[in-house]
Design a protein around this motif. Structure first.
Motif, PDB file in Angstrom:
ATOM      1  N   PHE A   1      45.495  45.646  44.985  1.00  0.00           N
ATOM      2  CA  PHE A   1      44.818  45.849  46.457  1.00  0.00           C
ATOM      3  C   PHE A   1      43.228  45.736  46.594  1.00  0.00           C
ATOM      4  N   GLN A   2      42.780  46.354  45.464  1.00  0.00           N
ATOM      5  CA  GLN A   2      41.312  46.550  45.277  1.00  0.00           C
ATOM      6  C   GLN A   2      40.733  45.119  44.774  1.00  0.00           C
ATOM      7  N   ILE A   3      41.505  44.467  43.829  1.00  0.00           N
ATOM      8  CA  ILE A   3      41.103  43.049  43.400  1.00  0.00           C
ATOM      9  C   ILE A   3      40.956  41.993  44.298  1.00  0.00           C
ATOM     10  N   ILE A   4      41.926  42.149  45.374  1.00  0.00           N
ATOM     11  CA  ILE A   4      41.628  40.989  46.296  1.00  0.00           C
ATOM     12  C   ILE A   4      40.461  40.979  47.119  1.00  0.00           C
ATOM     13  N   PHE A   5      40.095  42.153  47.577  1.00  0.00           N
ATOM     14  CA  PHE A   5      38.848  42.182  48.340  1.00  0.00           C
ATOM     15  C   PHE A   5      37.368  41.923  47.477  1.00  0.00           C
ATOM     16  N   VAL A   6      37.560  42.387  46.251  1.00  0.00           N
ATOM     17  CA  VAL A   6      36.224  42.382  45.562  1.00  0.00           C
ATOM     18  C   VAL A   6      35.855  40.967  45.115  1.00  0.00           C
ATOM     19  N   THR A   7      37.155  40.305  44.675  1.00  0.00           N
ATOM     20  CA  THR A   7      36.969  38.969  44.081  1.00  0.00           C
ATOM     21  C   THR A   7      36.682  37.931  45.176  1.00  0.00           C
ATOM     22  N   ALA A   8      37.247  38.326  46.407  1.00  0.00           N
ATOM     23  CA  ALA A   8      36.958  37.386  47.591  1.00  0.00           C
ATOM     24  C   ALA A   8      35.314  37.497  48.039  1.00  0.00           C
ATOM     25  N   PHE A   9      34.989  38.643  47.878  1.00  0.00           N
ATOM     26  CA  PHE A   9      33.742  38.849  48.048  1.00  0.00           C
ATOM     27  C   PHE A   9      32.560  38.375  46.918  1.00  0.00           C
ATOM     28  N   THR A  10      33.177  38.335  45.916  1.00  0.00           N
ATOM     29  CA  THR A  10      32.481  37.655  44.828  1.00  0.00           C
ATOM     30  C   THR A  10      32.281  36.102  44.775  1.00  0.00           C
ATOM     31  N   THR A  11      33.529  35.613  45.206  1.00  0.00           N
ATOM     32  CA  THR A  11      33.584  34.168  45.517  1.00  0.00           C
ATOM     33  C   THR A  11      32.593  33.753  46.606  1.00  0.00           C
ATOM     34  N   LEU A  12      32.977  34.397  47.656  1.00  0.00           N
ATOM     35  CA  LEU A  12      31.828  34.046  48.817  1.00  0.00           C
ATOM     36  C   LEU A  12      30.358  34.045  48.281  1.00  0.00           C
ATOM     37  N   LEU A  13      29.839  35.042  47.513  1.00  0.00           N
ATOM     38  CA  LEU A  13      28.484  35.112  47.163  1.00  0.00           C
ATOM     39  C   LEU A  13      28.188  33.767  46.045  1.00  0.00           C
ATOM     40  N   HIS A  14      29.040  33.627  45.259  1.00  0.00           N
ATOM     41  CA  HIS A  14      28.951  32.430  44.326  1.00  0.00           C
ATOM     42  C   HIS A  14      28.696  31.095  45.108  1.00  0.00           C
ATOM     43  N   ALA A  15      29.499  31.047  46.112  1.00  0.00           N
ATOM     44  CA  ALA A  15      29.539  29.750  46.830  1.00  0.00           C
ATOM     45  C   ALA A  15      28.358  29.689  47.696  1.00  0.00           C
ATOM     46  N   THR A  16      27.827  30.777  48.194  1.00  0.00           N
ATOM     47  CA  THR A  16      26.743  30.614  49.078  1.00  0.00           C
ATOM     48  C   THR A  16      25.397  30.433  48.452  1.00  0.00           C
ATOM     49  N   THR A  17      25.265  31.117  47.432  1.00  0.00           N
ATOM     50  CA  THR A  17      24.072  31.085  46.510  1.00  0.00           C
ATOM     51  C   THR A  17      23.929  29.978  45.424  1.00  0.00           C
ATOM     52  N   MET A  18      25.014  29.802  44.671  1.00  0.00           N
ATOM     53  CA  MET A  18      24.792  28.766  43.729  1.00  0.00           C
ATOM     54  C   MET A  18      25.402  27.608  43.624  1.00  0.00           C
TER      55      MET A  18
END
Length: 304
Positions: A218-235
């Motif tokens: 449950f926790q992994i879903i939201f943390v990895t989604a947030f991480t993916t969004l940050l990577h996609a929009t910054t680098m």
């Protein structure tokens, strides 16, 4: 069948990617881990640049974890309150981790850092889990009663909360710190952090193994989604073609893994996970020690 990945700028076998996604999805369902500790190193071995492997691997973890957590919700083995506390810490850690990752990438040190982090974390966690799981397995075979949980320093901390599904009344601080650590790992290593979080939830927080798996997912879903969004929009290092191929296999594998995991004992699950962690660690350590086949590599701008 070869598939060209536009962001990674390499061609890989489509069936190999689908098989990899299925395997990692099965791990999600069985052990409550996102599978990033396995999928990211395997993408390294296939020639995917580490920066792309980290960002895109997190994308696949989201899909396989959603598929697996749905199966666990049906069995009511998800502690949503504990998962929320872990999630708050995870989002904080993910934000810090992406900042550190981008800083190191600009310095040109991210590839070595990611590989070294994997060797150290996987080696330590895998060894500790293997020793403890082997001891528990031997005790259960001898018919020895399980050791009672002792109240340690964790139970003396303030800000206590009641987690009914887990049967715990403990401080919110340790779960919050576990979440921060997992968020950092998700951003820097491209992992869901389950291989750290699952042992921490069992041995540090004292949660039952059957509840740990679903709560971790449950926790992994939201943390990895947030991480993916940050990577996609910054680098801009998320390769959607690669992510889609991995997701298709991951969703199917997660359902299979949840069924298999329900049939195994807790000690068997932990020792299998420990062996898998140590195996990946050994492969990565060997690659760091051996002389590479190509001593010089011309890296494409914006990828390495």
């Amino acid at each position: 069948m070869q598939l060209y990945l536009p962001i990674a700028e390499v061609a890989v076998n489509l069936y190999l990617l689908l098989g990899l996604g299925t395997l990692v999805g099965m791990l999600s369902g069985m052990f409550g881990v996102g599978g990033g500790f396995l999928i990211t190193p395997l993408l390294f071995f296939m020639g995917i640049p580490p920066a792309v492997a980290v960002a895109t691997g997190a994308n696949q973890i989201v899909a396989s974890s959603i598929s697996a957590v749905l199966a666990h919700l049906k069995r009511r083995t998800v502690d949503l309150r504990m998962g929320t506390v872990l999630l708050i810490g995870g989002l904080i850690g993910a934000g810090l981790g992406v900042y550190v990752f981008n800083l190191l990438r600009e310095m040109g040190q991210v590839d070595l850092l990611v590989r070294l982090c994997y060797v150290v974390f996987l080696g330590v966690i895998g060894a500790l889990m293997f020793v403890e799981s082997l001891r528990a397995l031997m005790q259960s075979k001898r018919g020895a009663p399980p050791r009672r949980r002792h109240h340690g320093w964790v139970h003396g901390l303030p800000f206590k909360m009641r987690f009914r599904t887990s049967g715990l009344y403990i401080s919110a601080i340790p779960p919050l710190m576990v979440g921060v650590s997992v968020g950092l790992l998700a951003a820097i290593m491209g992992v869901g952090g389950g291989f750290i979080m699952v042992p921490a939830m069992i041995y540090l927080l004292g949660m039952p193994t059957k509840v740990v798996i679903g709560t971790s997912l449950f926790q992994i879903i939201f943390v990895t989604a947030f991480t993916t969004l940050l990577h996609a929009t910054t680098m801009y290092t998320v390769d959607m073609v690669l992510a889609l191929a991995l997701i298709v296999g991951g969703v199917v594998g997660a359902q299979l893994g949840a069924v298999i995991g329900a049939k195994l004992r807790a000690e068997q699950l932990r020792i299998l996970l420990a062996l898998l962690v140590l195996g990946v660690c050994g492969k990565l350590a060997l690659e760091l020690l051996l002389t590479p086949s190509e001593l010089y590599l011309i890296d494409a701008p914006g990828v390495g």
